[in-house]
Scaffold this motif. Sequence first.
Motif, PDB file in Angstrom:
ATOM      1  N   LYS A  53       0.842  -1.190   0.000  1.00 30.83           N
ATOM      2  CA  LYS A  53       0.000   0.000   0.000  1.00 30.83           C
ATOM      3  C   LYS A  53       0.881   1.246   0.000  1.00 30.83           C
ATOM      4  O   LYS A  53       1.636   1.472   0.951  1.00 30.83           O
TER       5      LYS A  53
ATOM      6  N   LEU B  22       2.802   4.111  -9.434  1.00 31.05           N
ATOM      7  CA  LEU B  22       2.181   2.805  -9.247  1.00 31.05           C
ATOM      8  C   LEU B  22       2.598   1.830 -10.340  1.00 31.05           C
ATOM      9  O   LEU B  22       2.823   0.644 -10.058  1.00 31.05           O
TER      10      LEU B  22
ATOM     11  N   ARG C 236       4.089  -1.706  -9.570  1.00 32.90           N
ATOM     12  CA  ARG C 236       3.435  -2.925 -10.034  1.00 32.90           C
ATOM     13  C   ARG C 236       4.313  -3.756 -10.964  1.00 32.90           C
ATOM     14  O   ARG C 236       4.022  -4.933 -11.190  1.00 32.90           O
TER      15      ARG C 236
ATOM     16  N   ALA D 194       0.320  -6.473  -7.074  1.00 37.68           N
ATOM     17  CA  ALA D 194      -0.816  -6.202  -6.189  1.00 37.68           C
ATOM     18  C   ALA D 194      -0.741  -4.821  -5.538  1.00 37.68           C
ATOM     19  O   ALA D 194      -1.627  -4.461  -4.760  1.00 37.68           O
TER      20      ALA D 194
ATOM     21  N   THR E 251      -0.986  -0.886  -4.626  1.00 35.78           N
ATOM     22  CA  THR E 251      -2.002   0.143  -4.846  1.00 35.78           C
ATOM     23  C   THR E 251      -1.473   1.482  -4.355  1.00 35.78           C
ATOM     24  O   THR E 251      -0.512   1.542  -3.573  1.00 35.78           O
TER      25      THR E 251
ATOM     26  N   SER F 151      -9.295   3.755 -13.366  1.00 38.25           N
ATOM     27  CA  SER F 151      -9.697   3.315 -12.032  1.00 38.25           C
ATOM     28  C   SER F 151     -11.064   2.639 -12.017  1.00 38.25           C
ATOM     29  O   SER F 151     -11.422   1.992 -11.032  1.00 38.25           O
TER      30      SER F 151
ATOM     31  N   GLU G 244      -5.985   1.953 -12.913  1.00 29.02           N
ATOM     32  CA  GLU G 244      -6.501   0.946 -11.999  1.00 29.02           C
ATOM     33  C   GLU G 244      -5.518   0.771 -10.845  1.00 29.02           C
ATOM     34  O   GLU G 244      -4.330   0.609 -11.048  1.00 29.02           O
ATOM     35  N   GLY G 245      -6.021   0.856  -9.616  1.00 27.47           N
ATOM     36  CA  GLY G 245      -5.163   0.717  -8.453  1.00 27.47           C
ATOM     37  C   GLY G 245      -4.869   2.027  -7.730  1.00 27.47           C
ATOM     38  O   GLY G 245      -4.351   2.007  -6.623  1.00 27.47           O
TER      39      GLY G 245
ATOM     40  N   SER H 298      -6.536   5.350  -6.015  1.00 25.06           N
ATOM     41  CA  SER H 298      -7.790   5.863  -5.477  1.00 25.06           C
ATOM     42  C   SER H 298      -7.571   7.228  -4.841  1.00 25.06           C
ATOM     43  O   SER H 298      -6.453   7.557  -4.432  1.00 25.06           O
TER      44      SER H 298
END
Length: 373
Positions: free
Chosen positions: A170, A190, A194, A199, A201, A341, A366-367, A369
């Motif tokens: 995270k 990110l 990645r 995985a 985020t 996202s 994506e990932g 927020s």
Amino acid sequence: MTLIRELSRRGFLNMGAAAGLGLMLPKTGLIRPAFAAAPLPPVAEEAAMIAWGYVGPTADEGWTWAHDQGRLAVEKAFPKLKTSFVESVPYSADASRIYRQFVADGANMVFANSNYGDFLYDVAKRAPEVAFYECDGRLAMENLGTYYVQHWYPSYVTGVAAGLMSKTGKLGYVASFPVPSVYSGTNAFLMGARSVNPAATVQAIVINSWFDPQAAAQAGTALLDNGCDVLFGIMDEAAYLQVAEQRGAKAVMWNTDIRRYGPSAYISSIMVDFGPWYVEQVRRRLAGEWTPSEDILPMAKGVDRDAWGESVPPEVAAQADAAREKILSGWSPFTGEIKDSNGAIKVAAGQTMTERELYEWNWSIEGVSGLDA
């Protein structure tokens, strides 16, 4: 050198300005002339005055400090000319007044180190004999060019290191505003993470400021409380690095080397160096060679990662630097398939984002927020 102080805080960037001419940006650096206009006439060095409008204070050890180092490089390269600057130019009609005053004082060239939109454009239109540049600008004119840095590449490189060093997967991001520089930074960071931890985020918290140590510290604390163990951001000060140091977490910074505020937490920083570019633009203006251009300084020639922090293992540094070398050799990590996202495909498989698209990036991958409404 003259100094005029304006105490207002940096205003919100005007991202609604006209897009101007297309930015066809090679990864090797400068873009191209913005207009096929006749160069402005030469100016004798001893008669020249070059002015800077700064979005923050020169003592911020961040974005404005880095630009002011470029101004000092100009003074060193051309000791007979005069320079002038105003700190903390507000994003309001006062900005137009400040830029008009530069012209009235005899400035031959004016740099704005952030995007001021119409507050700058209206002044430039009325002073065709003066050369203007707008950092992170979106509109080129016959006497106004734009400049910025390809920060998404070193952001990717530091993301690789963050992905390898994070124990939770995270990552947290202290964001100024939901603007392209923030989208491209979070997305690139990110994507780098990645590449070594699929995985991973990123959670972002927007604080609506470029320089607010209290808000940045609160955001950093909240991100760590939520399980993030590596912080990134685009602040002009060291608050979230200090939080990471106190909490035993890690952090990647922006603008300058401020590791002394958190030596154990410091992974690296996205470093900017505008000095050589500023010197070259002033040289062109004095020589009568200047026409407006749209320039984005590339990695290793205006923007790069800082030297790795003391807690970065050699094997982590080596893996991240391998990605850096691939990028410098022409490889782009921003190749599809890339989803936003919401899971929609935004970049098809095998398609590589252009530098224009990276510069204008306004959606989260994506990932990520916390940025998209």
